[in-house]
Design a protein around this motif. Structure first.
Motif, PDB file in Angstrom:
ATOM      1  N   TYR A 242       1.506 -11.411  -1.982  1.00  0.00           N
ATOM      2  CA  TYR A 242       0.898 -11.241  -3.805  1.00  0.00           C
ATOM      3  C   TYR A 242       1.922 -12.559  -4.398  1.00  0.00           C
ATOM      4  CZ  TYR A 242      -1.362  -6.639  -3.980  1.00  0.00           C
ATOM      5  OH  TYR A 242      -2.031  -5.473  -3.908  1.00  0.00           O
ATOM      6  N   ALA A 243       3.075 -12.420  -4.080  1.00  0.00           N
ATOM      7  CA  ALA A 243       4.033 -13.405  -4.748  1.00  0.00           C
ATOM      8  C   ALA A 243       3.623 -14.829  -4.508  1.00  0.00           C
ATOM      9  CB  ALA A 243       5.572 -13.070  -4.578  1.00  0.00           C
ATOM     10  N   ARG A 244       3.412 -15.199  -3.077  1.00  0.00           N
ATOM     11  CA  ARG A 244       2.978 -16.552  -2.864  1.00  0.00           C
ATOM     12  C   ARG A 244       1.806 -16.846  -3.494  1.00  0.00           C
ATOM     13  NH1 ARG A 244       2.636 -16.919   3.220  1.00  0.00           N
ATOM     14  NH2 ARG A 244       2.330 -19.083   3.012  1.00  0.00           N
TER      15      ARG A 244
ATOM     16  N   ASP B   2      -3.565 -16.959   7.357  1.00  0.00           N
ATOM     17  CA  ASP B   2      -4.991 -17.341   6.944  1.00  0.00           C
ATOM     18  C   ASP B   2      -5.501 -17.104   5.750  1.00  0.00           C
ATOM     19  OD1 ASP B   2      -5.516 -17.638   9.590  1.00  0.00           O
ATOM     20  OD2 ASP B   2      -6.131 -15.364  10.164  1.00  0.00           O
ATOM     21  N   VAL B   3      -5.031 -15.921   5.028  1.00  0.00           N
ATOM     22  CA  VAL B   3      -5.275 -15.587   3.757  1.00  0.00           C
ATOM     23  C   VAL B   3      -4.601 -16.683   2.660  1.00  0.00           C
ATOM     24  CG1 VAL B   3      -5.169 -13.874   1.714  1.00  0.00           C
ATOM     25  CG2 VAL B   3      -5.813 -13.364   4.271  1.00  0.00           C
ATOM     26  N   PHE B   4      -3.690 -16.957   2.695  1.00  0.00           N
ATOM     27  CA  PHE B   4      -2.894 -17.855   2.014  1.00  0.00           C
ATOM     28  C   PHE B   4      -3.485 -19.100   2.077  1.00  0.00           C
ATOM     29  CE2 PHE B   4       0.024 -21.267   0.947  1.00  0.00           C
ATOM     30  CZ  PHE B   4       0.594 -20.683  -0.359  1.00  0.00           C
ATOM     31  N   GLY B   5      -3.827 -19.614   3.185  1.00  0.00           N
ATOM     32  CA  GLY B   5      -4.741 -20.884   3.328  1.00  0.00           C
ATOM     33  C   GLY B   5      -5.820 -20.655   2.737  1.00  0.00           C
TER      34      GLY B   5
ATOM     35  N   ARG C 203       5.367  -6.616 -11.649  1.00  0.00           N
ATOM     36  CA  ARG C 203       5.671  -7.533 -12.788  1.00  0.00           C
ATOM     37  C   ARG C 203       6.908  -8.666 -12.491  1.00  0.00           C
ATOM     38  NH1 ARG C 203       1.534  -7.377 -16.290  1.00  0.00           N
ATOM     39  NH2 ARG C 203       1.039  -5.312 -17.192  1.00  0.00           N
ATOM     40  N   ARG C 204       7.781  -8.062 -11.802  1.00  0.00           N
ATOM     41  CA  ARG C 204       8.946  -8.790 -11.487  1.00  0.00           C
ATOM     42  C   ARG C 204       8.386  -9.774 -10.425  1.00  0.00           C
ATOM     43  NH1 ARG C 204      11.413  -3.662 -12.026  1.00  0.00           N
ATOM     44  NH2 ARG C 204      11.333  -3.034  -9.909  1.00  0.00           N
ATOM     45  N   LEU C 205       7.602  -9.694  -9.431  1.00  0.00           N
ATOM     46  CA  LEU C 205       7.101 -10.409  -8.487  1.00  0.00           C
ATOM     47  C   LEU C 205       6.194 -11.699  -9.089  1.00  0.00           C
ATOM     48  CD1 LEU C 205       6.140  -8.127  -5.616  1.00  0.00           C
ATOM     49  CD2 LEU C 205       8.405  -9.631  -5.838  1.00  0.00           C
ATOM     50  N   LEU C 206       5.544 -11.401 -10.038  1.00  0.00           N
ATOM     51  CA  LEU C 206       4.477 -12.216 -10.257  1.00  0.00           C
ATOM     52  C   LEU C 206       4.847 -13.192 -11.632  1.00  0.00           C
ATOM     53  CD1 LEU C 206       1.652  -9.915 -10.320  1.00  0.00           C
ATOM     54  CD2 LEU C 206       2.205 -11.236  -8.494  1.00  0.00           C
TER      55      LEU C 206
ATOM     56  N   THR D 109     -12.960  -2.275   2.016  1.00  0.00           N
ATOM     57  CA  THR D 109     -13.914  -3.094   2.373  1.00  0.00           C
ATOM     58  C   THR D 109     -13.478  -4.123   3.242  1.00  0.00           C
ATOM     59  OG1 THR D 109     -15.041  -2.496   0.055  1.00  0.00           O
ATOM     60  CG2 THR D 109     -15.679  -4.449   1.270  1.00  0.00           C
ATOM     61  N   THR D 110     -12.553  -4.836   2.758  1.00  0.00           N
ATOM     62  CA  THR D 110     -12.022  -6.047   3.491  1.00  0.00           C
ATOM     63  C   THR D 110     -11.180  -5.800   4.773  1.00  0.00           C
ATOM     64  OG1 THR D 110      -9.952  -6.365   2.331  1.00  0.00           O
ATOM     65  CG2 THR D 110     -12.143  -7.431   1.372  1.00  0.00           C
ATOM     66  N   HIS D 111     -10.611  -4.668   4.804  1.00  0.00           N
ATOM     67  CA  HIS D 111      -9.877  -4.305   5.942  1.00  0.00           C
ATOM     68  C   HIS D 111      -8.574  -5.124   6.127  1.00  0.00           C
ATOM     69  CE1 HIS D 111     -12.829  -1.547   6.839  1.00  0.00           C
ATOM     70  NE2 HIS D 111     -13.729  -2.338   7.036  1.00  0.00           N
ATOM     71  N   PHE D 112      -8.407  -5.670   5.166  1.00  0.00           N
ATOM     72  CA  PHE D 112      -7.108  -6.760   4.817  1.00  0.00           C
ATOM     73  C   PHE D 112      -6.272  -6.078   3.916  1.00  0.00           C
ATOM     74  CE2 PHE D 112      -4.383 -10.029   2.987  1.00  0.00           C
ATOM     75  CZ  PHE D 112      -3.655 -10.561   4.374  1.00  0.00           C
ATOM     76  N   ALA D 113      -4.798  -5.939   4.468  1.00  0.00           N
ATOM     77  CA  ALA D 113      -3.836  -5.237   3.274  1.00  0.00           C
ATOM     78  C   ALA D 113      -2.793  -6.242   3.239  1.00  0.00           C
ATOM     79  CB  ALA D 113      -2.914  -4.199   4.187  1.00  0.00           C
ATOM     80  N   PHE D 114      -2.956  -6.705   1.694  1.00  0.00           N
ATOM     81  CA  PHE D 114      -1.806  -7.702   1.183  1.00  0.00           C
ATOM     82  C   PHE D 114      -0.455  -6.871   1.056  1.00  0.00           C
ATOM     83  CE2 PHE D 114      -5.892  -9.179  -0.513  1.00  0.00           C
ATOM     84  CZ  PHE D 114      -5.688 -10.550  -0.702  1.00  0.00           C
ATOM     85  N   THR D 115       0.305  -7.828   1.313  1.00  0.00           N
ATOM     86  CA  THR D 115       1.868  -7.595   1.106  1.00  0.00           C
ATOM     87  C   THR D 115       2.307  -8.096  -0.312  1.00  0.00           C
ATOM     88  OG1 THR D 115       2.545  -9.564   2.059  1.00  0.00           O
ATOM     89  CG2 THR D 115       2.179  -7.572   3.685  1.00  0.00           C
ATOM     90  N   ASP D 116       3.455  -7.336  -0.702  1.00  0.00           N
ATOM     91  CA  ASP D 116       3.742  -7.823  -1.850  1.00  0.00           C
ATOM     92  C   ASP D 116       4.636  -9.468  -1.799  1.00  0.00           C
ATOM     93  OD1 ASP D 116       3.687  -5.394  -2.875  1.00  0.00           O
ATOM     94  OD2 ASP D 116       5.552  -5.070  -3.284  1.00  0.00           O
TER      95      ASP D 116
END
Length: 297
Positions: free
Chosen positions: A146-148, A112-115, A178-181, A136-143
Motif C-alpha cells: 500500500y505504502a509503496r 508484479d503488482v508494483f510493476g 493514514r500514517r502509511l499513506l 475476486t483477484t485472490h491477491f492480498a495487498f500488504t501494508d
C-alpha cells in the motif's frame, strides 16, 4: 471525487449478446442527481467479461450520461498491455479517474503488482484508485505494498476490503493506514454490509454496489456518516440487513442484477454468460426483500 458515495452501476449484458447501451445509459442517468462519483466498469460492471471495444463504449456512455458527475472507469485486465489500452480508452472517453485491480490467472507477487501500477501510472494523466479486492483477484495487498503504491504519481485513493466489526479496531486500522499513506490519498471502504462501520471509522468514501441500483438508501447512509450521525448510519445499514444477507448468500452482482430487472431498469436477462443469475426461488426472495424495504427507486 474520491470522497462520499461512489456508485457502481450494473453493465447490462444479455447472455452472449451485446451490452444493452440504452439501459446502461438510463442506469447512469438516474445516479447523476445525487452521488459524488460514478464507478463504471467495476466488478458490478462486469468489466472482465467485455472486449476492449465494449469497455471503451461503456466508458463513453457513462461520461456522456453522467451530467457532469465524475466518472471513475475500471481498467483491470490480465496483461499490462491490456490495462494500458483500457487506461487510454478511459482517458479518451473523458473519465475523471480510473480504478485498477490486479487481475490474475497465475498468482501475482508484490513486485508484479508494483510493476503493473508503476507502468500504468507513468502513462496516466488522470488520478487512479488502487482496488484491493482479494475475494475476486485472490491477491492480498500488504501494508508495505500500500505504502509503496500510494507514493506513485497519480495515485489518489485506496479502496480497501471491509474493516473489522469492532468499532475501535476499525478506527485503529484507518488511523494506521493514514500514517502509511500520503495525506492526499483518500481511503475508501467497500463491502456494502460493512460500509457504515467503514465510514464511521473515518474512511473518506464508500465505493458502493447498492449505490449503483438504489442510490437513495446509499446516500442516506453516506450523508449520515459524513455528518457525524454515526448511529443513524448504522441504523440504516441494519435496516438493509435482509439485502446484505442476500449479498452474502449469492454475491452482490447476481442480487443487484435481479433487482435491476425486477424494477424494469434492465431486461430480465442482464448478465454475461456463463453467469446465470438467481434462480426463480432466489428471485422471489429478492423481490420480497425489495418490496419489504421499499427499494423502489
Amino acid at each position: 471525487m474520491f470522497t462520499g458515495l461512489s456508485a457502481f452501476p450494473l453493465t447490462p449484458v444479455p447472455g452472449n449478446g451485446d451490452v444493452d447501451e440504452k439501459a446502461y445509459a438510463a442506469l447512469v442517468e438516474r445516479l447523476a442527481a445525487g452521488v459524488d462519483s460514478i464507478g463504471a466498469l467495476g466488478s458490478t460492471g462486469s468489466y472482465a467479461y467485455l472486449t476492449r471495444e465494449e469497455r471503451a463504449r461503456v466508458a463513453r456512455i457513462a461520461v456522456e450520461h453522467a451530467d457532469g458527475v465524475p466518472v471513475i472507469v475500471g481498467i483491470g485486465a490480465l496483461r499490462t498491455r491490456q490495462v494500458l489500452q483500457a487506461a487510454e480508452d478511459a482517458q479518451n472517453a473523458g473519465a475523471a479517474g480510473v480504478l485498477l485491480a490486479p487481475v490474475s490467472y497465475q498468482p501475482l507477487t508484490d513486485d508484479d503488482v508494483f510493476g503493473l501500477f508503476e507502468e500504468v501510472t507513468a502513462n496516466l494523466s488522470i488520478p487512479l484508485v488502487i482496488y484491493d479486492n482479494p475475494g475476486t483477484t485472490h491477491f492480498a495487498f500488504t501494508d508495505e505494498l500500500y505504502a509503496r503504491l500510494a507514493r506513485l504519481p497519480r495515485v489518489a485513493s485506496l479502496k480497501i476490503p471491509p474493516l473489522p466489526a469492532d468499532p475501535a479496531r476499525a478506527r485503529a486500522r484507518v488511523e494506521h493506514l493514514r500514517r502509511l499513506l500520503p495525506a492526499a490519498v483518500t481511503i475508501g471502504t467497500s463491502g456494502d454490509a460493512a460500509a457504515a462501520r467503514g465510514l464511521n471509522a473515518g474512511c473518506d468514501a464508500w465505493y458502493s454496489v447498492i449505490g449503483g441500483t438504489f442510490p437513495e438508501p446509499a446516500l442516506a447512509l453516506t450523508r449520515a456518516a459524513q455528518a457525524g450521525r454515526h448511529r443513524q448510519a448504522l441504523e440504516e445499514s441494519r435496516r438493509l440487513e435482509p439485502l446484505w444477507d442476500l449479498f452474502a448468500r449469492h454475491g452482490s452482482l447476481r442480487v443487484v442484477a435481479a433487482a435491476a430487472a425486477h424494477l424494469g431498469l434492465t431486461a430480465r436477462r442482464n448478465l454475461p454468460l456463463p453467469l446465470r443469475g438467481l434462480n426463480a426461488e432466489e428471485r422471489a426472495r429478492l423481490v420480497t426483500v425489495v418490496e419489504q424495504l421499499r427499494l423502489h427507486t
